[in-house]
Enzyme design. Structure first.
Site, PDB file in Angstrom:
ATOM      1  N   GLY A  46       0.830  -1.190   0.000  1.00 27.38           N
ATOM      2  CA  GLY A  46       0.000   0.000   0.000  1.00 27.38           C
ATOM      3  C   GLY A  46       0.866   1.242   0.000  1.00 27.38           C
ATOM      4  O   GLY A  46       2.018   1.212   0.454  1.00 27.38           O
ATOM      5  N   GLN A  51       2.918  10.064   1.167  1.00 34.94           N
ATOM      6  CA  GLN A  51       4.219   9.384   1.260  1.00 34.94           C
ATOM      7  C   GLN A  51       5.137   9.735   0.090  1.00 34.94           C
ATOM      8  O   GLN A  51       6.346   9.514   0.175  1.00 34.94           O
ATOM      9  CB  GLN A  51       4.036   7.864   1.323  1.00 34.94           C
ATOM     10  CG  GLN A  51       3.371   7.384   2.609  1.00 34.94           C
ATOM     11  CD  GLN A  51       3.254   5.880   2.622  1.00 34.94           C
ATOM     12  OE1 GLN A  51       2.301   5.311   2.117  1.00 34.94           O
ATOM     13  NE2 GLN A  51       4.271   5.213   3.172  1.00 34.94           N
ATOM     14  N   CYS A  88       5.711  -0.087   7.363  1.00 39.87           N
ATOM     15  CA  CYS A  88       5.363   1.046   6.504  1.00 39.87           C
ATOM     16  C   CYS A  88       6.588   1.433   5.686  1.00 39.87           C
ATOM     17  O   CYS A  88       7.696   1.480   6.220  1.00 39.87           O
ATOM     18  CB  CYS A  88       4.917   2.220   7.378  1.00 39.87           C
ATOM     19  SG  CYS A  88       4.526   3.702   6.447  1.00 39.87           S
ATOM     20  N   LEU A  89       6.383   1.721   4.407  1.00 42.95           N
ATOM     21  CA  LEU A  89       7.497   2.109   3.543  1.00 42.95           C
ATOM     22  C   LEU A  89       8.142   3.418   4.010  1.00 42.95           C
ATOM     23  O   LEU A  89       9.299   3.678   3.683  1.00 42.95           O
ATOM     24  CB  LEU A  89       7.026   2.243   2.087  1.00 42.95           C
ATOM     25  CG  LEU A  89       6.543   0.937   1.431  1.00 42.95           C
ATOM     26  CD1 LEU A  89       5.998   1.214   0.039  1.00 42.95           C
ATOM     27  CD2 LEU A  89       7.657  -0.102   1.381  1.00 42.95           C
ATOM     28  N   HIS A 130      -4.495   1.333   7.349  1.00 43.23           N
ATOM     29  CA  HIS A 130      -3.149   1.916   7.434  1.00 43.23           C
ATOM     30  C   HIS A 130      -2.995   3.062   6.433  1.00 43.23           C
ATOM     31  O   HIS A 130      -2.519   4.150   6.783  1.00 43.23           O
ATOM     32  CB  HIS A 130      -2.125   0.808   7.173  1.00 43.23           C
ATOM     33  CG  HIS A 130      -0.699   1.261   7.145  1.00 43.23           C
ATOM     34  ND1 HIS A 130       0.243   0.820   8.040  1.00 43.23           N
ATOM     35  CD2 HIS A 130      -0.050   2.110   6.301  1.00 43.23           C
ATOM     36  CE1 HIS A 130       1.405   1.395   7.763  1.00 43.23           C
ATOM     37  NE2 HIS A 130       1.258   2.178   6.705  1.00 43.23           N
ATOM     38  N   GLU A 131      -3.415   2.806   5.191  1.00 43.59           N
ATOM     39  CA  GLU A 131      -3.227   3.829   4.145  1.00 43.59           C
ATOM     40  C   GLU A 131      -4.149   5.022   4.360  1.00 43.59           C
ATOM     41  O   GLU A 131      -3.752   6.163   4.135  1.00 43.59           O
ATOM     42  CB  GLU A 131      -3.438   3.232   2.752  1.00 43.59           C
ATOM     43  CG  GLU A 131      -2.483   2.087   2.389  1.00 43.59           C
ATOM     44  CD  GLU A 131      -1.021   2.373   2.664  1.00 43.59           C
ATOM     45  OE1 GLU A 131      -0.599   3.540   2.553  1.00 43.59           O
ATOM     46  OE2 GLU A 131      -0.283   1.435   3.018  1.00 43.59           O
ATOM     47  N   HIS A 134      -2.729   7.500   6.737  1.00 48.06           N
ATOM     48  CA  HIS A 134      -1.717   8.411   6.172  1.00 48.06           C
ATOM     49  C   HIS A 134      -2.346   9.721   5.678  1.00 48.06           C
ATOM     50  O   HIS A 134      -1.696  10.770   5.713  1.00 48.06           O
ATOM     51  CB  HIS A 134      -1.012   7.748   4.972  1.00 48.06           C
ATOM     52  CG  HIS A 134       0.139   6.859   5.343  1.00 48.06           C
ATOM     53  ND1 HIS A 134       1.271   7.325   5.963  1.00 48.06           N
ATOM     54  CD2 HIS A 134       0.354   5.531   5.129  1.00 48.06           C
ATOM     55  CE1 HIS A 134       2.135   6.320   6.136  1.00 48.06           C
ATOM     56  NE2 HIS A 134       1.600   5.219   5.646  1.00 48.06           N
TER      57      HIS A 134
HETATM   58 NI    NI Z   1       2.515   3.370   5.588  1.00 47.61          NI
END
Ligand code: NI
Length: 154
Positions: A46, A51, A88-89, A130-131, A134
């Site tokens: 995701g 991000q 998370c990236l 999660h997304e 953000h």
């Molecule tokens: Ni994330």
């Protein structure tokens, strides 16, 4: 399509509230394309627009080979609870346990400009939550109940 740079924790952009998309135009379609390519290259499931430094309410999720492109997404139903590992990236090299709903229904606009609803269980529900967090400047580490030792993962 192009790979975009992923911002890391500590960058103030990740803590801002993203703005709704008024119209799905070429800019948003390019953003979706780039986000999907960037997420795949980073081996993620995701990615949210903030991000990659774009404060718009746009998310891509790919779970079990299925791609979801979510514009102005909203959670309209959530059921149950499950605690599982999450990463998370934007927070590389770390993982932690987070409690999320077991099942989530999301309403969002697609790249076709139409409103769609998707129901996800388990990992997909987790990815949606999660997304979407953000988009409101929330990172999973804010909700983490226990940090996991990444060295044990190998
Ligand atoms: Ni994330």
């Amino acid at each position: 399509m192009a790979i975009r740079d992923i911002l890391h924790e500590g960058d103030p952009t990740l803590r801002k509230i993203s703005k709704p998309v008024a119209q799905v135009d070429g800019y948003i379609q390019r953003l979706l394309d780039d986000m999907l390519e960037t997420m795949r290259q980073a081996d993620g499931c995701g990615l949210a627009a903030p991000q990659v430094g774009v404060l718009r309410r746009v998310v891509v999720v790919e779970v079990e080979g299925e791609v979801f492109e979510l514009i102005n997404p909203e959670i309209i139903d959530a059921q149950g609870e499950v605690t599982d590992a999450e990463g998370c990236l934007s927070v590389p090299g770390r993982a932690g346990l987070v409690t999320r709903p077991q099942t989530v229904t999301v309403r969002a606009m697609g790249r076709d400009g139409q409103v769609h609803e998707y129901t996800g269980h388990g990992l997909l529900a987790r990815a949606f939550c999660h997304e979407l967090d953000h988009l409101d400047g929330v990172l999973y580490i804010d909700k983490m109940i226990e940090e996991l030792d990444m060295e044990d993962e190998d």
